[in-house]
Scaffold this active site. Sequence first.
Site, PDB file in Angstrom:
ATOM      1  N   HIS A  77      -0.494   1.119  -7.418  1.00 10.23           N
ATOM      2  CA  HIS A  77      -0.844  -0.502  -6.935  1.00 10.23           C
ATOM      3  C   HIS A  77      -1.449  -1.329  -8.070  1.00 10.23           C
ATOM      4  CE1 HIS A  77      -0.790   0.707  -2.886  1.00 10.23           C
ATOM      5  NE2 HIS A  77      -1.635   1.933  -3.008  1.00 10.23           N
ATOM      6  N   ASN A 150      -1.062  -0.592   4.013  1.00  3.19           N
ATOM      7  CA  ASN A 150       0.423  -0.415   3.488  1.00  3.19           C
ATOM      8  C   ASN A 150       1.422  -1.035   4.356  1.00  3.19           C
ATOM      9  OD1 ASN A 150      -0.189   1.575   1.580  1.00  3.19           O
ATOM     10  ND2 ASN A 150       0.542   3.228   2.902  1.00  3.19           N
ATOM     11  N   TYR A 334     -12.746   3.478  -3.615  1.00  2.00           N
ATOM     12  CA  TYR A 334     -12.462   2.009  -4.033  1.00  2.00           C
ATOM     13  C   TYR A 334     -13.661   1.117  -4.785  1.00  2.00           C
ATOM     14  CZ  TYR A 334      -8.074   2.623  -1.605  1.00  2.00           C
ATOM     15  OH  TYR A 334      -6.872   3.251  -1.161  1.00  2.00           O
TER      16      TYR A 334
END
Length: 483
Positions: A77, A150, A334
């Site tokens: 990413h 996604n 994250y």
Amino acid sequence: MPKPVFTLAEGTFVISSHVLILTYHKGQPLSDPSVSTTLPIFGGGGIATLGDTLLLETLAHFNRERIPERSVILVVHAKAAGAWGEFEVTNNISSLTCAKFLNGVGKKTPVLFRLSTTGGEKGSADTVRDVRGFSVKFFTEEGNHDIVGNHIDLILQFWDFHVNQPESVHALMHLFGSRGLPDSIRRVTGFGVHTFKLVADDGRFRYCKFHFRPVQGVTHFSGQEAERIAGANPDFHNKDIWDAIARGNFPAWKLYVQVMEPEQAEKYGRALFDITKVWSHKDFPLIEVGQMTLNKNPGNYFAEIEQAAFSPSNMVPGIAMTPDPMLQARMFAYPDAQRYRLGVNYSQLPPNRPIAPVYAPYERDGTTVTKNYGGDPNYVRSTLSPGVSTRAITQIRHLERVQPTATLGLNEIPVDDEDFQQPRELWRRVFDKSEKSQWVSNISETLGDVPAPLREAVRTMFSKVDPDIGQLLAAKFNGNSHL
Ligand code: HEM
Ligand SMILES: *[C@@H]1O[C@H](CO)[C@@H](O)[C@H](O)[C@H]1NC(C)=O
Ligand SMILES: *[C@@H]1O[C@H](CO)[C@@H](O)[C@H](O)[C@H]1NC(C)=O
Ligand SMILES: *[C@@H]1O[C@H](CO)[C@@H](O)[C@H](O)[C@H]1NC(C)=O
């Protein structure tokens, strides 16, 4: 020759004689690195635990295994386009969720959008075949809510990984179809992928999936076109969306939810929480929620998009997590990556700063913190300055069923034929004859440089979807000397 210390589940393949003795990173023997410690819930779900040292160490190490020399510290990413916009509620779904930003037709919430390639590094071409990351941050009156998903509604990784994780065969079927090559990121679908909960005012919950559909429609490149453009303009997609917004031709997506009652969920089987499966649209039709419109390009790409920190853990009351251990792992991973990548004050950076007031005196001090809390207590349950919440506990806490005999430990979900049913449907009922042969050539192109035993493992995996695929792939390999 040492013996393998774990047994591979049915459906996996040993492709070399190279056997590794596995341990934890402090040398203790490890039985199976592919399984985390969970408390099982029905429907194949489970609750991950903070006591799972292997999971926490692996996630934290993964976040730090690249020197942060460019955008995202991870190998995934890295390259992205981003823009600001707004979300407007177009349907009354207040019976489903008490999330304030989803209540009230016409209600508007500012958003930040980031659309990334998954595999490509910063300088890579936009038009290569890849899953796109689809991230949206809603700046709601009750703090930030992120959907970090996604452009395909399932997940996958790559070949050596895939043959040992045949559950992702379904996503591969999609990636090697036209969905792998969108011609514009203004025309990609977006999915939350995981199963979430919508929680209503009275504390009742339903399971849900989030879907974004581009108002512009969905269109694709041919393989040749994509290859030509990758050479001519590697930034094709990012330029396309930037130019459109600059021209005032604002891209928009409609947001929908699929909703499942808890009673239905208990009978739904593995596809409930497993992100390699989709929910039937016939049984769980899309319910419209609202529309997201992107209307402003970033002024400073680094400050506004590079420093943006999306996380599935950013959730507001009215939307909640579920017993999907991968979702729970992401909820730790994250913010952990972001503390490392952006520093401990990453939440105060402009693209991440909530518009809602923040009062979190239990997180204070440290380097690069711009806000402090003076003499307020930094411990919980102070009598002099008690903390109060604006939400009832019932809107935040809800029932989850744990099996009475659940064992806390390595709970593997065995691969079974259910993993091949949805891709089989796709192959048999959706693909026509020419699509089948094209799909086979799309996939065999990528297998050219793959070692023969691994190629064979890929063929075996697809034979379980349908023996025809195995035969078609075998014919390709045999008829083509360089394969
Ligand atoms: C347990 C499996 C996974 C782990 C540990 C993981 C971990 C990460 C981490 C640490 C980041 C970087 C975050 C940052 O520095 O801002 C990231 C980025 C991202 N991941 Fe995952 N990921 C996982 C699975 C997934 C899945 C299943 C999806 C899609 C549903 C996904 C979609 C994304 C997206 C879209 C980004 C880019 C976010 C952005 O736009 O900034 N990941 N992942
Ligand atoms: C929205 O739906 C709820 C429950 O279904 C209803 O009580 C409420 O009046 C509706 N609001 C509007 C503005 O129609
Ligand atoms: C093969 O790839 C091309 C290029 O993306 C695409 O247009 C086509 O739909 C794919 N074929 C199948 C059957 O998936
Ligand atoms: C900390 O956050 C502020 C924004 O509130 C930002 O100006 C500053 O650059 C940040 N510091 C670091 C080291 O990122």
